[in-house]
Design a protein around this motif. Structure first.
Motif, short mmCIF file in Angstrom:
data_model
loop_
_atom_site.label_atom_id
_atom_site.label_comp_id
_atom_site.label_asym_id
_atom_site.label_seq_id
_atom_site.Cartn_x
_atom_site.Cartn_y
_atom_site.Cartn_z
N HIS A 28 36.81 125.51 35.46
CA HIS A 28 37.87 125.83 34.74
C HIS A 28 38.81 124.54 34.58
N LEU A 29 39.29 124.65 33.49
CA LEU A 29 40.22 123.39 33.03
C LEU A 29 41.52 124.02 32.86
N SER A 30 42.34 123.29 33.81
CA SER A 30 43.90 123.60 33.92
C SER A 30 44.46 122.21 33.20
N VAL A 31 45.16 122.24 32.07
CA VAL A 31 46.04 121.50 31.51
C VAL A 31 47.54 121.40 31.60
N VAL A 32 48.01 120.26 32.11
CA VAL A 32 49.61 120.25 32.24
C VAL A 32 50.07 119.11 31.13
N VAL A 33 50.70 119.61 30.17
CA VAL A 33 51.39 118.57 29.18
C VAL A 33 52.71 118.22 29.45
N VAL A 34 52.90 116.99 29.92
CA VAL A 34 54.26 116.50 30.59
C VAL A 34 55.07 115.92 29.71
N GLN A 35 56.24 116.05 29.58
CA GLN A 35 57.37 115.17 28.64
C GLN A 35 58.44 115.03 29.83
N LEU A 36 58.62 113.49 30.18
CA LEU A 36 59.70 113.17 30.85
C LEU A 36 61.13 113.42 30.29
N ALA A 37 61.92 113.91 30.82
CA ALA A 37 63.32 113.95 30.09
C ALA A 37 64.14 112.62 30.04
N PRO A 38 64.58 112.66 28.93
CA PRO A 38 65.38 111.25 28.89
C PRO A 38 66.75 111.00 29.93
N PRO A 39 66.72 109.86 30.48
CA PRO A 39 67.82 109.92 31.45
C PRO A 39 69.27 110.29 31.15
N PRO A 40 70.18 110.33 32.09
CA PRO A 40 71.68 110.53 31.40
C PRO A 40 72.05 109.19 31.06
N PRO A 41 73.08 109.34 29.99
CA PRO A 41 73.23 108.19 29.30
C PRO A 41 74.71 107.48 30.31
N MET A 42 74.66 106.17 29.96
CA MET A 42 75.96 105.56 30.53
C MET A 42 77.04 105.18 29.47
N GLY A 43 78.22 105.50 29.76
CA GLY A 43 79.18 105.22 28.89
C GLY A 43 80.12 106.12 28.67
N ASP A 44 80.91 106.58 27.57
CA ASP A 44 81.67 107.46 27.27
C ASP A 44 81.34 108.68 27.20
N ALA A 45 81.34 109.69 28.31
CA ALA A 45 80.56 110.91 28.71
C ALA A 45 80.94 111.82 27.34
N GLY A 46 82.00 111.70 26.91
CA GLY A 46 82.55 112.68 25.99
C GLY A 46 81.61 112.58 24.59
N VAL A 47 81.41 111.29 24.41
CA VAL A 47 80.65 111.08 23.02
C VAL A 47 79.41 110.88 23.16
N ILE A 48 78.63 110.49 24.21
CA ILE A 48 77.13 110.36 24.50
C ILE A 48 76.70 111.51 24.74
N ALA A 49 77.67 112.30 25.84
CA ALA A 49 76.43 113.75 26.47
C ALA A 49 76.15 114.49 25.27
N THR A 50 76.82 114.62 24.10
CA THR A 50 76.13 115.51 23.00
C THR A 50 74.93 114.67 22.33
N VAL A 51 74.82 113.39 22.12
CA VAL A 51 73.76 112.80 21.84
C VAL A 51 72.53 113.05 22.63
N TRP A 52 72.86 113.00 24.14
CA TRP A 52 71.97 113.07 24.99
C TRP A 52 71.39 114.55 25.01
N LEU A 53 72.17 115.42 24.91
CA LEU A 53 71.62 116.81 24.91
C LEU A 53 70.77 117.21 23.62
N ASP A 54 71.15 116.61 22.37
CA ASP A 54 70.43 116.67 21.51
C ASP A 54 69.16 115.81 21.47
N GLU A 55 69.10 114.79 22.39
CA GLU A 55 67.92 114.06 22.46
C GLU A 55 66.70 114.96 23.42
N ARG A 56 67.62 115.75 24.24
CA ARG A 56 66.62 116.53 25.42
C ARG A 56 66.18 117.69 24.58
N LYS A 57 66.91 118.23 23.68
CA LYS A 57 66.44 119.44 22.80
C LYS A 57 65.20 119.09 21.90
#
Length: 277
Positions: free
Chosen positions: A32-61
């Motif tokens: 039997h073949l069991s396949v796991v496709v893995v995507q590593l989540a982008p790491p949290p950004p550094m900098g202005d949390a209010g501005v960058i957080a939206t970009v980071w969340l969009d990237e994760r999505k």
């Protein structure tokens, strides 16, 4: 080793060659073949949390969407093969990827790592370490060229009398016993009653011969070369279909800082490597 389930770890958009190799392995031994496709989540950004957080969340999505799309593509491909299979996508943080994959590998007999993982070194490193240290199962590393098989004709065993090497032989015993030729290779061995015995390699050769293996023992001198280079050259010279070896006789930290046979074999072997820790 009775192998009924093979786990294949792949990254998003990985070349289909690695998946097809895993499919053929399963066909070869009716597993039997069991396949796991893995995507590593982008790491949290550094900098202005209010501005960058939206970009980071969009990237994760966006990365999660890519994962779902590729899983659907793999599902269509596997459905056409006619083999027994299961498939899942895993979106995971980098820090926990190794542990998660190691835990997943506990429910398989063997984990196959295709050459395509080299294009994502973070994933490759965490997948290999996680499956070696957290699954109690062997892994098979596929080279960038050539086929992998669980019915090898020529097997080379990298033997150093360590516990890890003994575990690797025991896990690969079915492959070894059915091979046409088995080469036990020792590099710079020292005769020692407490380790190698008076004739290094003789004890393990007799053990394997009782399992019907046709065994040859080679005591090689490194002549100052890295041990991994000596092993890889001998494997190429004998046209080995598989190298069997124990992994990480020293700590991972020591091997990463000072180098080591395991790390070198992971990074550069041109022959499939069957490893156990």
């Amino acid at each position: 080793m009775s192998c009924k389930t093979i786990l294949s770890v792949v990254r998003v958009d990985q070349d289909e060659h690695d998946l097809l190799d895993a499919v053929e392995l399963c066909r070869e031994i009716d597993a039997h073949l069991s396949v796991v496709v893995v995507q590593l989540a982008p790491p949290p950004p550094m900098g202005d949390a209010g501005v960058i957080a939206t970009v980071w969340l969009d990237e994760r999505k966006n990365e999660e969407t890519r994962l779902d799309s590729y899983v659907a593509k793999v599902c269509d491909m596997l459905a056409e093969t006619g083999i027994s299979y299961s498939l899942e996508g895993k979106f995971t943080e980098i820090a926990s990827a190794g542990d998660q994959l190691g835990e997943r590998a506990r429910y398989s007999d063997l984990t196959v790592m295709g050459a395509g993982l080299t294009l994502d070194l973070d994933l490759k490193s965490r997948a290999i370490d996680g499956c070696l240290f957290n699954s109690a199962r062997p892994i098979l590393l596929a080279p960038s060229r050539g086929k992998i098989s669980l019915k090898p004709k020529n097997v080379m065993i990298a033997w150093d009398s360590s516990l890890e090497a003994a575990l690797a032989i025991r896990a690969a015993l079915d492959f070894i016993a059915q091979a046409e030729t088995v080469h036990i290779v020792l590099v710079d061995p020292k005769a020692d009653i407490r380790k190698n015995g008076q004739e290094p390699g003789a004890d393990v050769a007799r053990y394997l011969a009782r399992h019907s293996a046709v065994v040859n023992v080679y005591q090689l001198s490194s002549m100052g070369r890295p041990v991994a280079d000596v092993l890889q050259q001998h494997a190429m010279d004998m046209s080995a279909d598989m190298i069997v070896m124990g992994a990480y006789g020293h700590s991972r930290i020591r091997e990463r800082i000072f180098g080591g046979v395991t790390r070198s074999m992971i990074e550069g072997s041109k022959v499939p490597v069957f490893m156990v820790h």
